[in-house]
Design an enzyme around this catalytic site. Structure first.
Site, PDB file in Angstrom:
ATOM      1  N   ASP A   1       1.047  -1.138  -0.009  1.00 35.21           N
ATOM      2  CA  ASP A   1      -0.073   0.000   0.174  1.00 35.21           C
ATOM      3  C   ASP A   1       1.044   1.310   0.020  1.00 35.21           C
ATOM      4  OD1 ASP A   1      -2.208   1.659   0.178  1.00 35.21           O
ATOM      5  OD2 ASP A   1      -2.669   1.340   2.168  1.00 35.21           O
TER       6      ASP A   1
ATOM      7  N   GLU B   1      -2.555  10.529   0.847  1.00 32.71           N
ATOM      8  CA  GLU B   1      -3.796   9.734   0.746  1.00 32.71           C
ATOM      9  C   GLU B   1      -4.059   9.053   2.069  1.00 32.71           C
ATOM     10  OE1 GLU B   1      -6.247   6.253   0.459  1.00 32.71           O
ATOM     11  OE2 GLU B   1      -4.194   6.127   0.964  1.00 32.71           O
ATOM     12  N   GLU B   2      -3.157   8.872   3.009  1.00 31.66           N
ATOM     13  CA  GLU B   2      -3.299   8.043   4.067  1.00 31.66           C
ATOM     14  C   GLU B   2      -3.581   9.160   5.419  1.00 31.66           C
ATOM     15  OE1 GLU B   2      -3.217   4.851   4.578  1.00 31.66           O
ATOM     16  OE2 GLU B   2      -2.011   4.037   2.883  1.00 31.66           O
TER      17      GLU B   2
END
Length: 452
Positions: A186, A220-221
């Site tokens: 990820d 994004e995280e």
């Protein structure tokens, strides 16, 4: 016509200017809906997946294996915890320009809302965090019809790269070799597979390079600020009344889906729930009001409540991330709080979060009319993605992505190698074969999105 061409080129340069939580308990509403395997539907929010979809030959190594593994390794070896993504961004700019000959630009996040046409600098990265934008073709930066995108930030802590072979020579690496490290799944696996897929299609002359654009975002995280910046700049340019500008037909997002094509994912909302009581001596609780006690009662009701469900996305689930309150064991606490993350399965992208918030607010009033304050932090309902593509098994994700952060009327596809169940853990990793399967999967999706 010349004025239009200049505007298109200006637009090309102007562009530069929340994970799955499985709550283990015995309550019905905190689990996904059970899907009968015998049903006609191929969508399951419950199954633990195995690799599927168009795959590379696992007996004979694909010609791109060396480049794929080298790129994947380089990305993992560069720490890029959210808000510290600059070094991996610099690496990608250099790789895309010098190794592949692409046009690659840095899109800085700072200042984007005030002047979206002047936020780039190709060489000076001291301005702060930036997205990486790349075009395989230099003929017209504004012509791409398909956006291929993923994120380059990762969750903490940094975990070094490792591959389970005695030697890193090409001969020793098989499709069963296991690669681990932070971001190995990820989402640096998606980044590497997407770049190789695009390059393979171009080399085979299966696509027109001018039809494609690559976007690798930061943040994004955490808040999705990278994709949100891109979306604002892109849509500001699109709304310009000077000329009509082309729009993306489709966006292909890279996230760990076990190489299954996602039909969408749950929405998300959450925030901080605060309870206010009356402090006093712990020997006389009936004379005062314990903030922690009423907070616990409210949280129990929220967990037990049906906050909405749907056939595709299952049940809305709640994660109580943190709880705080009180000053001492012998003092009835005046204040207490909890941070909640709620995965929304009800309604649609526009309405789902409001449905859940209304249900939670009702519960809080039932527990205590005056004690609670809920500070909601944004949110959205379930996000739909297109999964009607031949050759893929399908799934539904319970985690969040950047899909809702890019506004537009394009079709969205969500796909990538690796499992979300290891993505943020100490054992994050995947097999070489999973990476190679993803390359073939992305090639299929790109050609499908282009109508090739």
């Amino acid at each position: 016509m010349k004025a239009t061409s200049n505007l298109l080129l200006l637009w090309g340069t102007s562009l530069l200017s929340p994970s799955s939580a499985f709550v283990i308990d015995n309550h019905h509403y905190q689990h996904p809906l059970v899907v009968d395997d015998s049903s006609s539907s191929s969508i399951s929010p419950l199954k633990i997946f195995t690799s599927s979809g168009p795959s590379a030959n696992k007996e004979d190594a694909p010609s791109y294996r060396k480049n794929l593994l080298s790129l994947h390794k380089s990305l993992i070896e560069i720490p890029s915890i959210s808000r510290t993504e600059q070094e991996v961004g610099k690496f990608l700019l250099d790789y895309l320009r010098n190794n592949l000959g692409y046009i690659a630009k840095a899109q800085f996040l700072e200042g984007s809302s005030s002047d979206p046409f002047s936020q780039y600098d190709d060489d000076d990265h001291s301005q702060g965090r930036f997205n990486v934008l790349a075009w395989p073709s230099s003929h017209n930066l504004s012509s791409p019809r398909v956006l291929v995108t993923s994120h380059i930030d990762v969750v903490p802590p940094f975990i070094p790269y490792h591959i389970s072979t005695s030697s890193e020579s090409d001969e020793e690496i098989t499709s069963d070799a296991f690669i681990s490290g932070r971001g190995s799944v990820d989402a640096k696996a998606s980044v590497a597979a997407q770049i190789v897929a695009v390059e393979e299609l171009i080399r085979a002359k299966e696509v027109d390079p001018a039809d494609l654009m690559l976007l690798f975002v930061v943040g994004e995280e955490i808040s999705g600020d990278g994709m949100k910046t891109f979306s604002v700049v892109y849509n500001d340019a699109e709304k310009s009344k000077k000329e009509e500008l082309p729009r993306f037909k489709a966006a292909i997002y890279g996230e760990p889906t076990e190489n299954k094509l996602s039909c969408g994912h749950k929405g998300h909302t959450g925030g901080v729930l605060k309870a206010t009581g009356i402090a006093g001596h712990s020997g006389y609780p009936w004379l005062f009001k314990s903030a922690t006690e009423i907070l616990v009662k409210a949280l129990a009701k929220i967990i037990d409540a049906d906050l909405g469900s749907s056939e595709r996305y299952g049940n809305t689930t709640v994660n109580i991330g943190t709880i705080a309150g009180g000053v001492a064991a012998n003092v009835i606490p005046k204040e207490a709080s909890a941070k909640l993350a709620i995965r929304v399965a009800a309604g649609n992208q526009a309405t789902g979060a409001d449905i859940v918030r209304s249900a939670v607010d009702k519960i809080l009033k039932e527990v205590d009319e005056e004690a609670f304050t809920m500070e909601w932090a944004g949110g959205y309902g379930p996000v739909e993605c297109d999964c009607d593509v031949d050759g893929f098994e399908t799934m539904v994700a319970s985690y969040g992505t950047d899909v809702p952060n890019f506004e537009g009327d394009h079709v969205s596809y969500l796909y990538g190698p690796g499992s979300i169940l290891v993505a943020h853990g100490d054992d994050e990793g995947l097999k070489v074969g999973d990476l190679e399967t993803a390359v073939e999967g992305y090639k299929t999706l790109i050609k499908h999105a282009l109508g090739a």
